[in-house]
Design a protein around this motif. Structure first.
Motif, PDB file in Angstrom:
ATOM      1  N   ASP A 107     110.554 -18.360  44.872  1.00  0.00           N
ATOM      2  CA  ASP A 107     109.270 -18.906  45.326  1.00  0.00           C
ATOM      3  C   ASP A 107     108.492 -17.869  46.127  1.00  0.00           C
ATOM      4  OD1 ASP A 107     108.116 -21.331  44.606  1.00  0.00           O
ATOM      5  OD2 ASP A 107     109.581 -22.501  45.718  1.00  0.00           O
ATOM      6  N   ALA A 111     104.805 -16.091  45.418  1.00  0.00           N
ATOM      7  CA  ALA A 111     103.747 -15.913  46.415  1.00  0.00           C
ATOM      8  C   ALA A 111     103.332 -14.454  46.507  1.00  0.00           C
ATOM      9  CB  ALA A 111     104.239 -16.412  47.778  1.00  0.00           C
ATOM     10  N   LEU A 117     101.789 -13.729  50.053  1.00  0.00           N
ATOM     11  CA  LEU A 117     103.064 -13.743  50.771  1.00  0.00           C
ATOM     12  C   LEU A 117     102.856 -13.682  52.278  1.00  0.00           C
ATOM     13  CD1 LEU A 117     106.127 -13.779  50.707  1.00  0.00           C
ATOM     14  CD2 LEU A 117     106.111 -11.306  50.397  1.00  0.00           C
ATOM     15  N   VAL A 120     102.059 -17.114  53.466  1.00  0.00           N
ATOM     16  CA  VAL A 120     103.243 -17.978  53.479  1.00  0.00           C
ATOM     17  C   VAL A 120     104.106 -17.680  54.700  1.00  0.00           C
ATOM     18  CG1 VAL A 120     105.414 -18.504  52.292  1.00  0.00           C
ATOM     19  CG2 VAL A 120     103.283 -18.350  50.993  1.00  0.00           C
ATOM     20  N   ASN A 164      99.826 -22.999  51.668  1.00  0.00           N
ATOM     21  CA  ASN A 164     100.020 -22.531  50.309  1.00  0.00           C
ATOM     22  C   ASN A 164     101.047 -23.408  49.592  1.00  0.00           C
ATOM     23  OD1 ASN A 164     101.483 -20.596  48.242  1.00  0.00           O
ATOM     24  ND2 ASN A 164      99.491 -19.678  48.702  1.00  0.00           N
ATOM     25  N   ALA A 166     103.478 -22.604  47.778  1.00  0.00           N
ATOM     26  CA  ALA A 166     104.826 -22.062  47.957  1.00  0.00           C
ATOM     27  C   ALA A 166     105.413 -22.501  49.286  1.00  0.00           C
ATOM     28  CB  ALA A 166     104.808 -20.536  47.867  1.00  0.00           C
ATOM     29  N   THR A 167     104.592 -22.532  50.326  1.00  0.00           N
ATOM     30  CA  THR A 167     105.061 -22.996  51.632  1.00  0.00           C
ATOM     31  C   THR A 167     105.462 -24.462  51.556  1.00  0.00           C
ATOM     32  OG1 THR A 167     103.499 -21.474  52.690  1.00  0.00           O
ATOM     33  CG2 THR A 167     104.469 -23.185  54.071  1.00  0.00           C
TER      34      THR A 167
END
Length: 271
Positions: A107, A111, A117, A120, A164, A166-167
């Motif tokens: 993941d 990101a 990234l 995140v 985000n 991903a977070t």
């Protein structure tokens, strides 16, 4: 982890890096599939013991994993799981911990590819601070007697549209399956993974013949010194380069091949 498990985890990390660096694998999809395998093996203690049984050959365990997961998750996830069970693990639980780390790393790789990234990493830090400063929120997110769907809905109300995706996925998995960790410990672990991913660079190295281990080590050390960051080497063999090596780090190319020098000489003669 220690002993055999540490070596197995290192090999699994390298396999994930090679897969996500060298192919068009959907890292976010891969993360979800690895997380699903993690959840299954976390529940099924007898299964994970079979898949880490030192009395069974690595190939036999990989064959079993392939039969179990083929058609249930994508080929990349099956490949990683089969590779992991071929290794020797000190404890069966270490395999589950490793697969969970691979899921989270995938993941974070997604990101990184999307250029978010840093966001995140910042969101994980800020979420951890919010939890630290709000005992009621922490209690609500970690209450084992509460309906898991209710915890998920609470987390969604906190993060959706504010963080985000991903977070959201990373924290969501942590809240739904803490696996014996406190929320703070889990957030700290995710933050460290994000920092490690941010500080890692990839160098694509093309050579006429395979590099020896000593050459790879010297090259990796030299590039890390040059760029001031850990360097992962993706090695490609291309006989057309004739000799020497070509290194690409991001958009920067360092050419040292005979073919490149011949092309440059031709350009100068033509000019």
């Amino acid at each position: 982890m220690n002993g055999a498990s540490r070596e197995a985890l290192s090999a699994a990390r390298e396999s994930l890096d090679a897969l996500t660096d060298n192919t068009s694998a959907d890292a976010a999809k891969l993360a979800g599939e690895l997380a699903a395998v993690t959840a299954l093996l976390d529940r099924e203690v007898s299964l994970r013991r079979v898949l880490t049984d030192p009395a069974q050959s690595g190939d036999a365990k990989a064959e079993l994993a392939g039969r179990l997961f083929n058609g249930q998750v994508g080929g990349e996830a099956v490949e990683l799981v089969c590779g992991a069970v071929r290794s020797r693990w000190s404890r069966s639980r270490d395999l589950v911990d490793a697969l969970e780390e691979l899921a989270n790393t995938a993941d974070l790789t997604a990101a990184q590819r999307a250029g978010v990234l840093d966001d995140v990493e910042d969101e994980l830090f800020r979420f951890g601070r919010i939890v630290d400063s709000n005992p009621q929120l922490r209690s609500a997110l970690t209450d084992k007697s509460a309906n898991p769907a209710a915890r998920a809905e609470l987390l969604k109300s906190l993060l959706e549209g504010r963080a985000n995706p991903a977070t959201e996925r990373l924290v969501g998995r942590l809240v739904s399956a803490p696996r014996g960790r406190s929320l703070e410990q889990g957030i700290d672990s995710l933050s460290k993974l994000a920092a490690a991913r941010r500080d890692r660079m990839v160098a694509v190295v093309t050579s006429a013949v395979p590099l020896s281990d000593a050459q790879k080590q010297r090259l990796g050390t030299g590039l890390a010194r040059l760029y001031g960051r850990e360097m992962h080497l993706n090695l490609e063999v291309d006989p057309t380069v004739i000799g020497g090596i070509s290194v690409r780090v991001g958009d920067e190319v360092i050419n040292g091949t005979i073919a490149d020098r011949l092309d440059e000489a031709k350009r100068r003669l033509a000019g």
